[in-house]
Design an enzyme around this catalytic site. Sequence first.
Site, PDB file in Angstrom:
ATOM      1  CD  GLU A 267      -2.872  -1.462   2.179  1.00 41.54           C
ATOM      2  OE1 GLU A 267      -2.266  -1.838   3.204  1.00 41.54           O
ATOM      3  OE2 GLU A 267      -4.109  -1.351   2.118  1.00 41.54           O
TER       4      GLU A 267
ATOM      5  CD  GLU B  47      -3.811  -6.508   3.271  1.00 45.40           C
ATOM      6  OE1 GLU B  47      -3.801  -7.244   2.260  1.00 45.40           O
ATOM      7  OE2 GLU B  47      -3.250  -5.396   3.316  1.00 45.40           O
TER       8      GLU B  47
HETATM    9  N1  CAA Z   1       4.290  -7.877  11.173  1.00 47.16           N
HETATM   10  C1  CAA Z   1       5.089  -8.147  12.213  1.00 47.16           C
HETATM   11  N2  CAA Z   1       6.210  -8.894  12.103  1.00 47.16           N
HETATM   12  C2  CAA Z   1       6.505  -9.401  10.905  1.00 47.16           C
HETATM   13  C3  CAA Z   1       5.711  -9.156   9.778  1.00 47.16           C
HETATM   14  C4  CAA Z   1       4.554  -8.351   9.937  1.00 47.16           C
HETATM   15  N3  CAA Z   1       3.769  -8.019   8.922  1.00 47.16           N
HETATM   16  N4  CAA Z   1       6.252  -9.799   8.715  1.00 47.16           N
HETATM   17  C5  CAA Z   1       7.358 -10.417   9.173  1.00 47.16           C
HETATM   18  N5  CAA Z   1       7.513 -10.177  10.485  1.00 47.16           N
HETATM   19  C6  CAA Z   1       8.572 -10.662  11.369  1.00 47.16           C
HETATM   20  C7  CAA Z   1       8.381 -12.133  11.683  1.00 47.16           C
HETATM   21  O1  CAA Z   1       7.446 -12.296  12.726  1.00 47.16           O
HETATM   22  C8  CAA Z   1       9.790 -12.542  12.062  1.00 47.16           C
HETATM   23  O2  CAA Z   1      10.034 -12.096  13.378  1.00 47.16           O
HETATM   24  P1  CAA Z   1      10.849 -13.065  14.399  1.00 47.16           P
HETATM   25  O3  CAA Z   1      12.214 -13.213  13.779  1.00 47.16           O
HETATM   26  O4  CAA Z   1      10.851 -12.271  15.667  1.00 47.16           O
HETATM   27  O5  CAA Z   1      10.105 -14.357  14.453  1.00 47.16           O
HETATM   28  C9  CAA Z   1      10.654 -11.681  11.143  1.00 47.16           C
HETATM   29  O6  CAA Z   1       9.826 -10.605  10.704  1.00 47.16           O
HETATM   30  C10 CAA Z   1      11.115 -12.435   9.895  1.00 47.16           C
HETATM   31  O7  CAA Z   1       9.954 -12.971   9.257  1.00 47.16           O
HETATM   32  P2  CAA Z   1       9.798 -14.514   8.838  1.00 47.16           P
HETATM   33  O8  CAA Z   1      10.599 -15.360   9.762  1.00 47.16           O
HETATM   34  O9  CAA Z   1       8.349 -14.788   8.693  1.00 47.16           O
HETATM   35  O10 CAA Z   1      10.534 -14.478   7.425  1.00 47.16           O
HETATM   36  P3  CAA Z   1      10.273 -15.479   6.198  1.00 47.16           P
HETATM   37  O11 CAA Z   1      11.366 -15.194   5.215  1.00 47.16           O
HETATM   38  O12 CAA Z   1      10.080 -16.851   6.662  1.00 47.16           O
HETATM   39  O13 CAA Z   1       8.871 -14.997   5.546  1.00 47.16           O
HETATM   40  C11 CAA Z   1       7.272 -13.380   4.770  1.00 47.16           C
HETATM   41  C12 CAA Z   1       8.771 -13.712   4.964  1.00 47.16           C
HETATM   42  C13 CAA Z   1       6.683 -14.291   3.719  1.00 47.16           C
HETATM   43  C14 CAA Z   1       7.213 -11.924   4.283  1.00 47.16           C
HETATM   44  C15 CAA Z   1       6.529 -13.542   6.108  1.00 47.16           C
HETATM   45  O14 CAA Z   1       7.236 -12.842   7.109  1.00 47.16           O
HETATM   46  C16 CAA Z   1       5.119 -13.039   6.082  1.00 47.16           C
HETATM   47  O15 CAA Z   1       4.244 -13.674   5.532  1.00 47.16           O
HETATM   48  N6  CAA Z   1       4.861 -11.857   6.732  1.00 47.16           N
HETATM   49  C17 CAA Z   1       3.534 -11.332   6.878  1.00 47.16           C
HETATM   50  C18 CAA Z   1       3.012 -10.773   5.578  1.00 47.16           C
HETATM   51  C19 CAA Z   1       1.606 -10.249   5.764  1.00 47.16           C
HETATM   52  O16 CAA Z   1       0.681 -10.976   6.019  1.00 47.16           O
HETATM   53  N7  CAA Z   1       1.429  -8.902   5.582  1.00 47.16           N
HETATM   54  C20 CAA Z   1       0.156  -8.284   5.698  1.00 47.16           C
HETATM   55  C21 CAA Z   1      -0.037  -7.728   7.076  1.00 47.16           C
HETATM   56  S1  CAA Z   1      -1.672  -7.108   7.321  1.00 47.16           S
HETATM   57  C22 CAA Z   1      -1.684  -5.554   6.710  1.00 47.16           C
HETATM   58  O17 CAA Z   1      -0.715  -5.093   6.159  1.00 47.16           O
HETATM   59  C23 CAA Z   1      -2.976  -4.809   6.906  1.00 47.16           C
HETATM   60  C24 CAA Z   1      -3.078  -3.496   6.279  1.00 47.16           C
HETATM   61  O18 CAA Z   1      -3.280  -3.330   5.101  1.00 47.16           O
HETATM   62  C25 CAA Z   1      -3.036  -2.295   7.103  1.00 47.16           C
END
Ligand code: CAA
Length: 260
Positions: free
Chosen positions: A114, A134
């Site tokens: 976004e 989301e």
């Molecule tokens: N919020 C908080 N922490 C996050 C995060 C997020 N969106 N994305 C990643 N992190 C953190 C993880 O929790 C992890 O923290 P720890 O080391 O403390 O466990 C660290 O970042 C590294 O992440 P991963 O271990 O998950 O890394 P990966 O390489 O295995 O995966 C990824 C990468 C595919 C991007 C995965 O992190 C992921 O799916 N993240 C979430 C993506 C997501 O769903 N985003 C949408 C959020 S909702 C939103 O954005 C609403 C809105 O419009 C306002």
Amino acid sequence: MAYENLLFEIRDGVGLITLNRPKALNALNSALLTELGHLLDEIAVNEEIRAVVITGSGDKAFAAGADISEMQPMTAMEGRKFSANGMNAITKLETIPQPTIAAVNGFALGGGCEVVLACDIRVASTKAKFGQPEVNLGVTPGFGATQRLPRLVGAGIAKELLLTGDVINAERAHQIGLANHVVEPEELLNKAFEIANKIASKGQLAVKMTKQGVNEGLNMDVERGLQYETELFALSFSTEDQKEGMAAFLEKRAAAFKGK
Ligand code: CAA
């Protein structure tokens, strides 16, 4: 103002904002979003800055979304406040007078995508990944994707991305118009700065009015939008830059724009 979740520097009239929470893949928490809003307020009135590049720190993420650990316990009212804070900062990115260029270095998911959508121009590294996941979390987008994504790529493609939560690579993003350019990771900032520097070398009042014309026009019907363009065109004739730009063309020399 000192920023804890952002880095900021100015390179030859181009501002470089770096989202800086690499341990959380630059997830957008309230503190970062508030800082971004303040920084953009400062940039908007700084005439030294003629274009802005925004990227993420580290080699993995632009921003992996809004901060899920902060959001998980929220009530509906807290969710509203969180969304309003993010909308405020991200809409500023869209509406500051200077053109903005997203340099997407890795994951741009949810709120990260976004932020990218609110920029004027998008450059992706071959490692970039885009998506609005989301629905996987049981929420809707909250920082503008239901509105900005369909306006950019069309409703059909946007709905597929928004409803499936699919994550797409840079090549697909380029195909659908979500990325203007795709470059190797080591070329990403160079490409973004090449575009920013080109914009920074033009007549700045004309650049700002042109951005405004597109943004405002997208919220008008075509007839009013065309009238608005005539008004902006007329206004540009009140600037020294218009006299200089046209004189320079006729005298076969480079224009020396002053932004006046
Ligand atoms: N919020 C908080 N922490 C996050 C995060 C997020 N969106 N994305 C990643 N992190 C953190 C993880 O929790 C992890 O923290 P720890 O080391 O403390 O466990 C660290 O970042 C590294 O992440 P991963 O271990 O998950 O890394 P990966 O390489 O295995 O995966 C990824 C990468 C595919 C991007 C995965 O992190 C992921 O799916 N993240 C979430 C993506 C997501 O769903 N985003 C949408 C959020 S909702 C939103 O954005 C609403 C809105 O419009 C306002």
